[in-house]
Design a protein around this motif. Structure first.
Motif, PDB file in Angstrom:
ATOM      1  N   GLN A   1       2.115   6.326  -6.979  1.00 38.59           N
ATOM      2  CA  GLN A   1       1.234   7.732  -7.201  1.00 38.59           C
ATOM      3  C   GLN A   1       1.093   8.974  -7.264  1.00 38.59           C
ATOM      4  O   GLN A   1       1.031   9.885  -7.734  1.00 38.59           O
ATOM      5  N   ARG A   2       1.897   8.888  -6.193  1.00 44.77           N
ATOM      6  CA  ARG A   2       1.886  10.283  -5.718  1.00 44.77           C
ATOM      7  C   ARG A   2       2.496  11.065  -5.728  1.00 44.77           C
ATOM      8  O   ARG A   2       3.312  12.546  -5.073  1.00 44.77           O
TER       9      ARG A   2
ATOM     10  N   ARG B   1       0.981  -1.173   0.001  1.00 46.22           N
ATOM     11  CA  ARG B   1      -0.273  -0.040   0.034  1.00 46.22           C
ATOM     12  C   ARG B   1       0.779   1.212   0.046  1.00 46.22           C
ATOM     13  O   ARG B   1       0.854   2.025  -1.182  1.00 46.22           O
ATOM     14  N   ILE B   2       1.983   1.773   0.575  1.00 47.95           N
ATOM     15  CA  ILE B   2       3.520   2.568   0.588  1.00 47.95           C
ATOM     16  C   ILE B   2       3.475   3.207  -0.794  1.00 47.95           C
ATOM     17  O   ILE B   2       3.491   3.289  -0.696  1.00 47.95           O
TER      18      ILE B   2
ATOM     19  N   GLN C   1       1.263   4.067  -3.133  1.00 49.03           N
ATOM     20  CA  GLN C   1       1.544   5.823  -2.743  1.00 49.03           C
ATOM     21  C   GLN C   1       2.474   6.064  -3.383  1.00 49.03           C
ATOM     22  O   GLN C   1       1.914   7.557  -3.876  1.00 49.03           O
TER      23      GLN C   1
ATOM     24  N   GLY D   1       5.772   9.197  -0.347  1.00 50.97           N
ATOM     25  CA  GLY D   1       4.835   8.673   1.642  1.00 50.97           C
ATOM     26  C   GLY D   1       5.793   8.605   2.484  1.00 50.97           C
ATOM     27  O   GLY D   1       7.208   8.383   2.704  1.00 50.97           O
TER      28      GLY D   1
END
Ligand code: TYC
Length: 111
Positions: free
Chosen positions: A72-73, A65-66, A69, A76
């Motif tokens: 995508q962003r 999940r991290i 992130q 993190g």
């Protein structure tokens, strides 16, 4: 707790320097630092997941999940630590990544 809410402020103890144990108005909590992973186009996703598992004690799901992130962003949070622990983790992650030929970047910033 005294008004304000700032952490880490010692009481003015000038008048009590002869006391064996100084009273403090607040606890002396250390400053905390976020350790951040930065995205790049080359480090394999599975390698980033491994880094999160090894150095930040994440389970595989949380690590995935991290990683996503960051992918995508662009950035993190891996964890929040005192200064020396955060600094050590940044160094370990960068060393481990370079040993494996990856450009992964890791940095820290004050909370
Ligand atoms: N963007 C990388 C890829 O597509 C994966 C990656 C994720 C790299 C997180 C760095 O911190 C990072 N292979």
């Amino acid at each position: 707790m005294v008004s304000g809410g700032d952490r880490n402020d010692d009481i003015d103890n000038e008048s009590q320097t002869d006391l064996a144990v100084k009273t403090r108005r607040k606890s002396n909590k250390p400053s905390l630092y976020k350790v951040l992973l930065l995205n790049d186009d080359y480090t394999p996703m599975e390698f980033v997941i491994r880094v999160l598992e090894i150095y930040f004690n994440k389970g595989h799901e949380d690590a995935t999940r991290i990683m996503l992130q960051v992918h995508q962003r662009g950035v993190g949070i891996c964890g929040i630590y005192t200064y020396e622990v955060a600094e050590t983790k940044v160094t370990q992650v960068i060393d481990f990544s370079r040993q494996h030929g990856h450009p992964l970047q890791c940095t820290m910033e004050k909370e």
